[in-house]
Design an enzyme around this catalytic site. Structure first.
Site, PDB file in Angstrom:
ATOM      1  N   SER A 183       0.815  -1.218   0.000  1.00 18.58           N
ATOM      2  CA  SER A 183       0.000   0.000   0.000  1.00 18.58           C
ATOM      3  C   SER A 183       0.843   1.260   0.000  1.00 18.58           C
ATOM      4  O   SER A 183       0.572   2.209  -0.731  1.00 18.58           O
ATOM      5  CB  SER A 183      -0.922   0.019   1.229  1.00 18.58           C
ATOM      6  OG  SER A 183      -1.651  -1.165   1.332  1.00 18.58           O
ATOM      7  N   HIS A 235      -0.369   4.258   4.175  1.00 17.43           N
ATOM      8  CA  HIS A 235      -0.787   5.005   2.995  1.00 17.43           C
ATOM      9  C   HIS A 235      -0.234   6.431   3.033  1.00 17.43           C
ATOM     10  O   HIS A 235       0.328   6.924   2.057  1.00 17.43           O
ATOM     11  CB  HIS A 235      -2.311   5.068   2.915  1.00 17.43           C
ATOM     12  CG  HIS A 235      -2.969   3.731   2.823  1.00 17.43           C
ATOM     13  ND1 HIS A 235      -4.336   3.562   2.942  1.00 17.43           N
ATOM     14  CD2 HIS A 235      -2.460   2.489   2.636  1.00 17.43           C
ATOM     15  CE1 HIS A 235      -4.636   2.282   2.804  1.00 17.43           C
ATOM     16  NE2 HIS A 235      -3.526   1.616   2.635  1.00 17.43           N
TER      17      HIS A 235
END
Length: 328
Positions: A183, A235
């Site tokens: 991610s 993220h």
């Protein structure tokens, strides 16, 4: 039991990242560009798949799933490659013990076990088949175009460092659960798309449309990360790393730079890049080095991120009447 937090950075990929943005080579004014053949991103995809196969081989559900609390292995016809019971891992993957054994992010082992290598290996592990497929589709859709425009070296560095940056920030805040997934690296590619647009602003034609498209993509993807069971710190860390690296690695030369020797001396371009590109690149490099240094020092000193930023838990999960949030 493998909890939702254990299962990842669960939305592994930047969610809704099927939209890679419509700002491509057709969105900027004519300038001298080199179009590369993309080979590194496909290699990354193959490596991620190979690691998942090895993960499932080692997991060996039929042998190690001695407890029947969660039910039987899924797809048992696959033998030792079969998946953990869905009640344990709904993403069709391995157990949390196997993920931890092969290098998932685990704060205690990184800090007190001196296993800093987990900051790298976690980016190559995936919680399940669904997680893997979603991430690899995102990587292909976003990464190949970027590699074609800027070459394997720049995009490779951005991908790897973004994953590393995401792991650092994740480990500072998520300290009781494991985390895996690409991610951070994928969000780094989103971040670099935005900074590339900014630093090369003068050569774009549809500036407002391109900027709006990217901002919407980023906001939506990060907003989904505030749902429970998603490691949004990975993220954010990856996005910020990629955003800064874009200013350093992806500025495009001024129009006319490659043809300067064919132009009259009085109109010849004397600098490869514009002044603001140099300023943005230098500032981004300083922030990047400072961020990595401070983050690593805090991490290996055993600092808890929430002690320095109490409200930051809202960046990772916003509690509602439908779910609760676990800070750690």
């Amino acid at each position: 039991m493998m909890s939702g937090d254990d299962l990842e950075r669960r939305g592994g990929r930047p969610k809704n990242s099927n939209t890679t943005g419509n700002y491509s080579s057709s969105s900027y004014a004519h300038t001298e560009t080199t179009h590369w053949t993309s080979w590194l991103i496909p290699v990354f995809v193959v490596l991620n798949i190979a690691v998942f196969v090895v993960l499932m081989y080692i997991n060996n559900c039929p042998k190690h799933n001695r407890s029947r609390i969660y039910g039987k292995c899924v797809a048992r016809f696959l033998g030792r490659f079969s998946f953990q019971p869905l009640r344990e891992n709904p993403l069709f993957g391995a157990s949390s013990n196997t993920l931890e054994k092969l290098g998932a992010l685990q704060w205690w082992k990184i800090v007190h076990g001196h296993q800093g290598w987990r900051l790298v290996t976690a980016n190559w592990l995936h919680a399940g088949l669904i997680h893997l497929v979603a991430n690899m589709l995102s990587l292909v859709l976003i990464g190949i175009r970027l590699e074609q425009q800027f070459g394997f070296l720049c995009i490779g560095v951005i991908y790897l460092l973004s994953g590393f940056g995401g792991s650092i920030l994740s480990s500072l805040f998520i300290q009781t659960n494991i985390s895996v997934g690409a991610s951070g690296a994928l969000f780094g590619l989103l971040g670099t798309m935005l900074s590339e647009l900014i630093t090369n602003w003068t050569i774009y034609t549809n500036k407002a449309a391109a900027l709006l498209t990217l901002i919407v993509m980023v906001v939506v993807n990060l907003a989904v990360g505030i749902l429970p069971f998603v490691d949004n710190f990975a993220h954010i860390g990856g996005f910020l790393t990629g955003f800064l690296l874009g200013f350093v690695l992806l500025p495009r030369p001024q129009f006319g730079w490659f043809e300067r020797h064919n132009l009259p001396a009085d109109v010849r371009v004397k600098s490869k890049y514009k002044a603001y590109q140099y300023v943005l690149g230098l500032l981004a490099l300083c922030l990047l080095v400072a961020g990595f240094t401070v983050g690593l020092v805090m991490l290996f000193r055993g600092e808890q991120g929430y002690k320095h930023c109490d409200w930051c838990h809202y960046l990772n999960c916003v509690p509602t009447s439908r779910w609760e949030c676990n800070r750690s």
